[in-house]
Design a protein around this motif. Sequence first.
Motif, PDB file in Angstrom:
ATOM      1  N   GLU A   3      39.086  36.482  49.660  1.00  0.00           N
ATOM      2  CA  GLU A   3      40.045  37.539  49.359  1.00  0.00           C
ATOM      3  C   GLU A   3      41.397  36.914  49.076  1.00  0.00           C
ATOM      4  OE1 GLU A   3      40.051  40.293  52.618  1.00  0.00           O
ATOM      5  OE2 GLU A   3      38.258  41.295  51.877  1.00  0.00           O
ATOM      6  N   ASP A   5      45.475  37.950  48.205  1.00  0.00           N
ATOM      7  CA  ASP A   5      46.555  38.923  48.153  1.00  0.00           C
ATOM      8  C   ASP A   5      47.518  38.387  47.110  1.00  0.00           C
ATOM      9  OD1 ASP A   5      48.168  41.055  48.800  1.00  0.00           O
ATOM     10  OD2 ASP A   5      48.791  40.266  50.745  1.00  0.00           O
ATOM     11  N   GLU A  38      47.414  47.374  47.091  1.00  0.00           N
ATOM     12  CA  GLU A  38      48.058  47.361  48.402  1.00  0.00           C
ATOM     13  C   GLU A  38      49.420  48.060  48.342  1.00  0.00           C
ATOM     14  OE1 GLU A  38      46.989  45.719  51.463  1.00  0.00           O
ATOM     15  OE2 GLU A  38      45.088  45.878  50.385  1.00  0.00           O
ATOM     16  N   ARG A  60      51.213  44.845  44.172  1.00  0.00           N
ATOM     17  CA  ARG A  60      50.555  43.902  45.077  1.00  0.00           C
ATOM     18  C   ARG A  60      49.097  44.340  45.213  1.00  0.00           C
ATOM     19  NH1 ARG A  60      51.785  43.643  51.308  1.00  0.00           N
ATOM     20  NH2 ARG A  60      50.275  42.066  51.892  1.00  0.00           N
ATOM     21  N   LYS A  62      44.859  43.333  46.296  1.00  0.00           N
ATOM     22  CA  LYS A  62      43.912  42.503  47.034  1.00  0.00           C
ATOM     23  C   LYS A  62      42.707  42.326  46.123  1.00  0.00           C
ATOM     24  CE  LYS A  62      43.181  43.003  51.403  1.00  0.00           C
ATOM     25  NZ  LYS A  62      42.753  43.524  52.702  1.00  0.00           N
ATOM     26  N   SER A  64      38.883  40.617  45.676  1.00  0.00           N
ATOM     27  CA  SER A  64      37.720  40.031  46.345  1.00  0.00           C
ATOM     28  C   SER A  64      36.894  39.276  45.321  1.00  0.00           C
ATOM     29  CB  SER A  64      36.866  41.128  46.976  1.00  0.00           C
ATOM     30  OG  SER A  64      37.598  41.808  47.958  1.00  0.00           O
ATOM     31  N   ASN A  98      50.239  34.423  43.792  1.00  0.00           N
ATOM     32  CA  ASN A  98      49.330  34.469  44.933  1.00  0.00           C
ATOM     33  C   ASN A  98      50.091  34.285  46.240  1.00  0.00           C
ATOM     34  OD1 ASN A  98      47.122  34.690  43.144  1.00  0.00           O
ATOM     35  ND2 ASN A  98      47.315  32.516  42.740  1.00  0.00           N
ATOM     36  N   HIS A 100      48.438  35.107  49.548  1.00  0.00           N
ATOM     37  CA  HIS A 100      47.564  34.826  50.682  1.00  0.00           C
ATOM     38  C   HIS A 100      46.128  34.733  50.167  1.00  0.00           C
ATOM     39  CE1 HIS A 100      46.372  35.351  54.923  1.00  0.00           C
ATOM     40  NE2 HIS A 100      45.385  36.076  54.459  1.00  0.00           N
ATOM     41  N   GLU A 112      43.421  30.246  56.197  1.00  0.00           N
ATOM     42  CA  GLU A 112      44.274  30.975  55.276  1.00  0.00           C
ATOM     43  C   GLU A 112      45.461  30.150  54.825  1.00  0.00           C
ATOM     44  OE1 GLU A 112      46.988  33.647  58.129  1.00  0.00           O
ATOM     45  OE2 GLU A 112      44.922  34.299  57.968  1.00  0.00           O
TER      46      GLU A 112
END
Length: 126
Positions: A3, A5, A38, A60, A62, A64, A98, A100, A112
């Motif tokens: 994933e 963020d 997000e 923002r 997320k 996957s 990017n 996270h 992470e």
Amino acid sequence: MVEADTIVHFYYDLEDENDYETRIRNYLHGLRDPIITEEIISIGTPFMSRTGLTVRVVARLKVSMDERPSCRHLDDYVSIIFPTIKKIIAGELISTQNIHITFARKGIPHHERKISWEELYHHWNK
């Protein structure tokens, strides 16, 4: 599963200016796997581009992604985020920032890489 963020900057084409912010918000909140909204950071003012009426959007998201054998570290996935979003998002993707990236494995502690998105956003928008 991996994933990410990320903050995305993209141009969204409009048919007209009527209630465009609501239409863009509905579009972004309607996104489903592998992309989830997000936060909507900004929706610009419409302008005429070579393709017609356009607005710049910053959000923002997320993202996957399936794990790949060729990617051994989280940093290896950085180059996959942009094309993954570009295939799905409506409009012209400008950039991804990017924040996270993490392995989302059940039962296994994750590693992470974390960056403050506020610092990153202000760095790129000076």
